[in-house]
Scaffold this active site. Structure first.
Site, PDB file in Angstrom:
ATOM      1  N   TYR A  43      -4.513 -13.901   8.797  1.00 53.39           N
ATOM      2  CA  TYR A  43      -5.736 -13.596   9.554  1.00 53.39           C
ATOM      3  C   TYR A  43      -6.163 -14.853  10.297  1.00 53.39           C
ATOM      4  O   TYR A  43      -5.366 -15.470  10.967  1.00 53.39           O
ATOM      5  CB  TYR A  43      -6.807 -13.027   8.611  1.00 53.39           C
ATOM      6  N   LYS A  98       3.868  14.872   5.382  1.00 56.51           N
ATOM      7  CA  LYS A  98       4.812  14.547   6.455  1.00 56.51           C
ATOM      8  C   LYS A  98       5.047  13.047   6.523  1.00 56.51           C
ATOM      9  O   LYS A  98       6.183  12.578   6.704  1.00 56.51           O
ATOM     10  CB  LYS A  98       4.253  15.064   7.782  1.00 56.51           C
TER      11      LYS A  98
END
Length: 773
Positions: A43, A98
């Site tokens: 970060y 999925k």
């Protein structure tokens, strides 16, 4: 509503999705987050560097973010399974599922997004706004005809693959099966007379894909609930149906099916009768894919026809049309070349790949899915099973090549063979190691004896070993029984496999003289030795090695490890200056561990532990690993002190005296040995990085640890490999699979105890394909 045909209750289904934590997906970081430096790189401030780079060149997002392996699964819930419009949130369990399938079958990362927008413009605008964050968009469970418009507009707006699986997935799998059905019945697609019942998204997509593969428009009839879609019909029409209206006198499905070669059903249960099937042409091809119940069941077809080839959408009948055969691998190939779209050529390529795979000899994993029955290409096996492990390395290259050939690939693949091997490694951590070993043995053409040559699994393994160019295979057994079992497993008796009968071999006298001279002072009479050579195939095979008739052997499928090893050691000695040990290779994602000794020396002395360490370190080098050895204990550096820990420390002291050229340390507990930061607590440790060779204090601890790694830790464990004999011998586990036997034969051919340095250095495929991954 509960379905009585299911193998589970509603409550079980709800608990599956709820426990141990809600849902089927979680996010796992791919970079370490254990130190302040890690956080600074991940970060602020480190993240600013790739931010600036991507601001200059948007395509660098593929290099510095997960975009290139991330697909969004998007729905508005207007056509959920067969349940209809239940809303976007109700579609979330399906979309999560999925996403799980993407990861499970093709190592594609995915996230589901459910959009509260049924109006076309609103839905398209929403996906347009976030679409560029992903490498591809999988549209799902969107009702027609809106789904046609949505997909087309998003394909035009985004320069990434957009794929509505309800349309194209079913089309691709169906087309693969129809290709093979045509081959089995002597037809060509261009001459096929096809009736498609169901003029929704999937039905029209199947018809259009078949036309793209050569089906003539005049040979195809499209039907809906109101009958045949003919030129001039006005009732229930739209522009997509109108595009397939035919000049025909047929008005009903019954009319259409008279003399038809092929029926493709994507409609409702019971739409087709036995009388309709009876009126079809010879060798009819019937794809009844309505779910959960087909337009007509296979047993109903069998009552009136014995020449039909049938497929359904159900797993309890042969030839299941299952979309999981398509979308994971289509996206895998598209992502790996950074395709701008998924075009018709890529879909056709996927269909042809699936058709070709169904013709090949199936691996054990497929047989297991069929409850031990081994399917082969024919009327009941025209479509691969979803659990065929070869799909990941077979289908994506076809898709990627088509993308390159049609100019939609941003990043073409230069070495397609290397790409196939890299794909195999994505889901199988053992593949990288085995591929590198296989590359080494192919140039050597070693002769390997398969001692249990009458066993069907051994025959298939020997055939695969020789066919794949890994060396020459010799089967030991009675020739008539071997050939009988060859026929049983579909291996041609004239395939070139050599068969030796131990009892009838011309070399029996020579083997007997050799072994009698070796054992005569160990209580063996000549007739004892003769009986061993005649009747014990392990002894006979080991004699072949000892006297130069072969280079290596593999056994163990029908006998336990100790029995097989004792047989072999009647004939073969340890290599000069070496110790015979068992070495297990544990392959985890991102880490390979070698564990010794796993099955030879029960309670090693300090000197034996030092020998084991040297033997295992040499094996690590031959496998391309810089050895870092840890002598494991429940104590670490003398705390807590015990008699056993002092013996382990003594083993390390022996290595000090011998001046070995590899890193080692001990006594150490397993968690410390594998901790990359252990030197912060123990700055005197001689290991520069985590250990990769673990020397165990006893067989029982080695056995327990390897089994825990395999069952609870998710590791794939190879071996134990037999190290240190004067000739290469590998002993499989009882009941080993064909792939296990081939792997062990390959290791024997590689001669892991003698071929130094063959795998040292960087794997060029890994370097070449780092970008594709």
């Amino acid at each position: 509503m509960a379905d009585d045909s299911r193998a589970f209750s509603d409550e079980e289904a709800l608990n599956f999705h709820k426990q141990p934590q809600p849902g089927k997906l979680a996010v796992t970081p791919t970079k370490p987050m254990s130190t302040q430096r890690d956080l600074s790189l991940a970060y602020s401030p480190g993240v600013a560097v790739p931010v600036k780079a991507i601001a200059q060149d948007r395509d660098l997002a593929y290099d510095y973010t997960s975009k290139g392996n991330m697909v969004a699964v998007v729905s508005n819930g207007t056509a959920i399974l067969g349940l209809g419009n239940l809303g976007a949130m109700a579609s979330k369990p399906v979309m999560e599922g999925k996403s799980v399938l993407f990861k499970r079958f093709a190592d594609v990362d995915s996230i589901d997004l459910e959009i509260e927008a049924e109006e076309i413009d609103e839905f398209v605008q929403c996906v347009e706004k976030f679409g560029h964050s992903f490498g591809g968009i999988n549209l799902e469970d969107i009702k027609g005809p809106e789904c046609f418009i949505i997909e087309q507009r998003l394909r035009e707006a985004l320069d990434i693959p957009v794929f509505h699986d309800d349309q194209h997935g079913t089309a691709i799998i169906s087309a693969a099966g129809i290709l093979n059905a045509c081959e089995l019945t002597g037809r060509e697609i261009k001459d096929l007379k096809v009736v498609v019942n169901g003029a929704g998204a999937a039905g029209i997509a199947v018809l259009e894909l078949l036309q793209g593969m050569g089906l003539r428009s005049e040979n195809a009839l499209l039907c809906d609930s109101k009958g045949v879609i003919f030129q001039g019909r006005e009732e229930g029409m739209n522009q997509w149906k109108a595009a397939h209206a035919t000049d025909t006198d047929a008005r009903s499905l019954e009319d259409a099916l008279k003399d038809a070669d092929c029926f493709i059903g994507l409609s409702v249960a019971g739409a087709v009768t036995k009388e309709m099937v009876r009126d079809m042409a010879d060798n009819p091809i019937i794809f009844a894919m309505a779910n959960p119940d087909p337009e007509i069941r296979p047993e109903e077809v069998a009552e009136v026809r014995n020449d039909a080839i049938m497929a359904t959408g159900r797993s309890d009948y042969p030839n299941q049309v299952n979309n999981v055969l398509g979308f994971p691998y289509i996206f895998r190939g598209a992502l790996d070349v950074r395709a701008r779209t998924i075009n018709e050529d890529m879909k056709i390529a996927a269909a042809r790949a699936l058709a070709e795979l169904a013709k090949q000899d199936v691996p054990d994993e497929v047989a297991a899915a069929y409850h031990g029955k081994r399917p082969s290409f024919g009327r009941d096996y025209i479509i691969p099973t979803p659990f065929d492990p070869r799909l990941i390395s077979f289908v994506p290259p076809y898709v990627a090549q088509a993308a390159m050939d049609t100019g939609v690939a941003r990043k073409p693949i230069e070495n397609m063979d290397a790409y196939r091997r890299a794909l195999a490694r994505r889901l199988d951590p053992s593949a990288a190691l085995l591929q590198r070993v296989q590359s080494a043995v192919r140039s050597e053409n070693k002769t390997i004896v398969f001692s249990e040559g009458e066993e069907p699994s051994v025959i298939r393994a020997a055939f695969a070993f020789q066919k794949d160019g890994l060396g020459k295979a010799i089967l030991i057994g009675r020739e008539d029984q071997v050939k009988k079992n060859m026929r049983l497993v579909g291996v041609d008796a004239d395939c070139g496999l050599e068969i030796w009968n131990a009892r009838l071999s011309d070399r029996n006298p020579e083997f007997t003289d050799f072994l009698y001279d070796r054992l005569k002072r160990d209580g063996f009479l000549r007739r004892d030795v003769q009986r061993l050579v005649n009747n014990d195939r392990n002894v006979f095979s080991a004699c072949m090695l000892a006297l130069g008739a072969a280079d290596g052997m593999v056994t163990g499928v029908t006998r336990n490890y100790d029995v097989a090893l004792n047989d072999v050691r009647l004939v073969l000695d340890p290599a000069p200056g070496e110790t015979v040990i068992g070495l297990s290779v544990a392959l985890l994602k991102g880490r390979t561990l070698l564990i010794a000794d796993t099955n030879i020396i029960e309670l090693p002395t300090p000197g034996e532990m030092a020998d084991i360490a040297i033997e295992a370190a040499a094996a690590a080098r031959r496998l391309g690993l810089p050895p870092r050895v840890a002598f494991l204990s429940y104590s670490s550096f003398g705390n807590p002190a015990s008699e056993r820990s002092w013996k382990i420390r003594e083993a390390a002291g022996i290595l000090d005296e011998r001046g070995v050229d590899f890193e080692y340390e001990g006594d150490m507990s397993a968690d410390i040995a594998l901790d990359p930061n252990h030197r912060q607590t123990y700055p005197f440790s001689r290991l520069s990085e985590p250990a990769n060779v673990l020397v165990m204090p006893a067989i029982h601890s080695a056995s327990i640890s390897t089994k825990l790694l395999a069952t609870a830790g998710g590791a794939q464990v190879l071996g134990p490999l037999l190290i240190g004999l004067e000739k290469p011998v590998q002993i499989c586990r009882l009941g080993a699979t064909v792939s296990d036997i081939v792997m062990m034969a390959t290791m024997a051919a590689y001669d892991i105890s003698a071929r130094e340095g063959a795998l040292d250095g960087e794997d060029p495929e890994e370097a070449a394909l780092a970008g594709a991954r």
